[in-house]
Design a protein around this motif. Sequence first.
Motif, PDB file in Angstrom:
ATOM      1  N   GLY A 173       0.801  -1.224   0.000  1.00 50.67           N
ATOM      2  CA  GLY A 173       0.000   0.000   0.000  1.00 50.67           C
ATOM      3  C   GLY A 173       0.833   1.273   0.000  1.00 50.67           C
ATOM      4  N   LEU A 222      -2.808   7.225  -1.494  1.00 45.80           N
ATOM      5  CA  LEU A 222      -2.603   5.824  -1.088  1.00 45.80           C
ATOM      6  C   LEU A 222      -2.747   5.676   0.429  1.00 45.80           C
ATOM      7  CD1 LEU A 222       0.494   4.816  -3.273  1.00 45.80           C
ATOM      8  CD2 LEU A 222      -1.909   4.249  -3.675  1.00 45.80           C
ATOM      9  N   ASP A 225      -6.341   5.457   1.236  1.00 47.06           N
ATOM     10  CA  ASP A 225      -6.848   4.105   0.948  1.00 47.06           C
ATOM     11  C   ASP A 225      -6.490   3.156   2.080  1.00 47.06           C
ATOM     12  OD1 ASP A 225      -7.664   5.097  -1.429  1.00 47.06           O
ATOM     13  OD2 ASP A 225      -6.144   4.110  -2.651  1.00 47.06           O
ATOM     14  N   LEU A 226      -5.227   3.279   2.600  1.00 43.23           N
ATOM     15  CA  LEU A 226      -4.784   2.399   3.691  1.00 43.23           C
ATOM     16  C   LEU A 226      -5.656   2.594   4.924  1.00 43.23           C
ATOM     17  CD1 LEU A 226      -0.885   2.338   3.922  1.00 43.23           C
ATOM     18  CD2 LEU A 226      -2.449   0.444   3.467  1.00 43.23           C
TER      19      LEU A 226
END
Length: 230
Positions: A173, A222, A225-226
Motif C-alpha cells: 500500500g 494511497l 486508501d490504507l
Amino acid sequence: MRIDILAVIPEMLEGPLNNSIIKKAQESGTATIKIHSLRNYSDNKHNRIDDYAYSAGAGMVLRVEPVYKAISDLKSQRTYDEIIYTSPDGEVFNQQQANQLSTYDNIIILCGHYKGIDQRIRDHLITKEISIGDYVLTGGELAAAIITDSVIRLLPGAMGDETSALTDSFQDGLLAPPVYTRPADFNGWKVPDVLLSGNDAAVEEWKMQQALERTKKLRPDLLDDLDQNN
Ligand code: ADE
C-alpha cells in the motif's frame, strides 16, 4: 499459469512479452502466453473482422463471429477463470487486481478495438473489463501487455529474487523506499550512512520511514486508501 491473448494487431504484443523476466518465465514453464490473431478466426474471404456500425458515423466495429469462434475454440480445450476485455470503460487496474489474477490457472484477454466491439461480445462472453488508466489508447494490445507483464512477474519462480515482488511499490500500500548501489560516494553525492552501517534493524526502520515519507509527499491518496482498509 496460461494467458491467451486475442488481438487484432498481435505484432504489438510480441516485443513486450518476449524479453527479460517474461521471456524467462515462459522458457522455464512458469507461464504460457499464447498470442492469437483474430484474423485467423475470420469467416470471410478477405479476413475482415470488423464491419460498419449500425449507427451512422460510429466507425468500424469488431464483429461477434471471429471473437465467438476464438473463445469457443479455447474454451473447448480448457476451463478459463476469467475472460477479460481491455477497455477504458473497465475497472481501473491496480496491484490488488494483478495479485488476484496471478492466482488463476487460465485467463483470456481480448484486446479492445479502437472504435469498439459489438456489445453482444461484452454481454455474453466477457467476464471482466479492465482499464489501465483514464486515457484512451489506439487499441487494447498495449493494455493487455501491461496486464500480462504485471501478473506474470508475480508468479512464484518468475523473478530471480523470490522476495522482490513482495517489496514492490504498492504491494503493502506504500511506495517503495529509494535504493542505492556502489560507489558509496559519487562526486560528493553520498549514500545514506544507515545503509552502510550493517545494522539491519536500523536499515529496516529507515526503509519504512522513507516509504511513508515518499508516499505522503508523492501519493497521499494511497495513505487515505490504507486508512479506509484498516
Ligand atoms: N483501450 C483503449 N484505451 C484503454 C485503456 N485506457 N485501458 C485499457 N484498454 C484500453
